[in-house]
Enzyme design. Structure first.
Site, PDB file in Angstrom:
ATOM      1  N   HIS A   7      41.183  81.967  35.617  1.00 32.76           N
ATOM      2  CA  HIS A   7      40.919  81.293  36.886  1.00 32.76           C
ATOM      3  C   HIS A   7      39.442  80.943  36.989  1.00 32.76           C
ATOM      4  O   HIS A   7      38.610  81.480  36.266  1.00 32.76           O
ATOM      5  CB  HIS A   7      41.346  82.130  38.098  1.00 32.76           C
ATOM      6  CG  HIS A   7      40.663  83.470  38.209  1.00 32.76           C
ATOM      7  ND1 HIS A   7      41.155  84.605  37.634  1.00 32.76           N
ATOM      8  CD2 HIS A   7      39.521  83.846  38.831  1.00 32.76           C
ATOM      9  CE1 HIS A   7      40.361  85.625  37.892  1.00 32.76           C
ATOM     10  NE2 HIS A   7      39.346  85.196  38.618  1.00 32.76           N
ATOM     11  N   HIS A  79      32.430  82.388  39.822  1.00 32.52           N
ATOM     12  CA  HIS A  79      32.595  82.883  38.450  1.00 32.52           C
ATOM     13  C   HIS A  79      33.753  82.178  37.770  1.00 32.52           C
ATOM     14  O   HIS A  79      34.560  81.514  38.406  1.00 32.52           O
ATOM     15  CB  HIS A  79      32.772  84.406  38.396  1.00 32.52           C
ATOM     16  CG  HIS A  79      34.018  84.943  39.044  1.00 32.52           C
ATOM     17  ND1 HIS A  79      34.054  85.408  40.339  1.00 32.52           N
ATOM     18  CD2 HIS A  79      35.287  85.089  38.573  1.00 32.52           C
ATOM     19  CE1 HIS A  79      35.282  85.834  40.622  1.00 32.52           C
ATOM     20  NE2 HIS A  79      36.053  85.642  39.573  1.00 32.52           N
ATOM     21  N   GLU A 130      33.862  86.670  34.251  1.00 33.70           N
ATOM     22  CA  GLU A 130      34.811  87.781  34.392  1.00 33.70           C
ATOM     23  C   GLU A 130      35.707  87.767  33.153  1.00 33.70           C
ATOM     24  O   GLU A 130      36.140  86.688  32.708  1.00 33.70           O
ATOM     25  CB  GLU A 130      35.650  87.570  35.665  1.00 33.70           C
ATOM     26  CG  GLU A 130      36.703  88.648  35.887  1.00 33.70           C
ATOM     27  CD  GLU A 130      37.519  88.449  37.171  1.00 33.70           C
ATOM     28  OE1 GLU A 130      37.539  87.312  37.706  1.00 33.70           O
ATOM     29  OE2 GLU A 130      38.136  89.416  37.623  1.00 33.70           O
TER      30      GLU A 130
HETATM   31 CO    CO Z   1      38.018  86.523  39.529  1.00 34.41          CO
END
Ligand code: CO
Length: 134
Positions: A7, A79, A130
């Site tokens: 994502h 992020h 991430e």
């Molecule tokens: Co995230």
């Protein structure tokens, strides 16, 4: 090491407005809200055919995205999340290469119930990364 993009996350000052923009204006499918007090955020996922967009709003006093929103009051990209097969192996390789893992370095349970950790944005061209084990 890296697999798919899991994502992209946007920090937003007003989650209701962001949900409405993605659902009603852009015609996307938006998940139910998840409150994650241990991460200091409320999150929804915009579900796309090939990936997801995570919309994050601060939750509680010490939200890790509060400072980001002070610098970016309209919101912004916070992020990008890449999938990895083995998060501990990835972490150890990254530390060997000198990359900084945020926090105590141990993976935490993220919004999908999977192990995640974050890499310092200064080591990766200004973007917080991430990693999520899939
Ligand atoms: Co995230």
């Amino acid at each position: 090491m890296l697999g798919r993009i899991n994502h992209v996350a946007l920090a937003v000052p007003d989650l209701s407005a962001a949900e409405s923009a993605y659902r009603d204006t852009l015609g996307a499918r938006v998940s139910a809200r998840q409150l994650l007090p241990e991460h200091g955020v409320t999150v929804v996922f915009v579900e796309l055919p090939n990936s997801k967009v995570e919309l994050l709003e601060p939750l509680g006093e010490n939200s890790p995205i509060a400072a980001f929103l002070e610098k970016n009051p309209a919101g912004g990209m916070h992020h990008i999340c890449y999938e990895v097969e083995d998060i501990l192996t990835a972490r150890d390789q990254l530390k060997q290469s000198g990359a900084r893992v945020l926090g105590d370095g141990d993976p935490k349970i993220g919004a999908h119930g999977k192990l995640v950790l974050f890499l310092h944005p200064k080591d990766f061209f200004g973007t917080l990364i991430e990693l999520e084990q899939v």
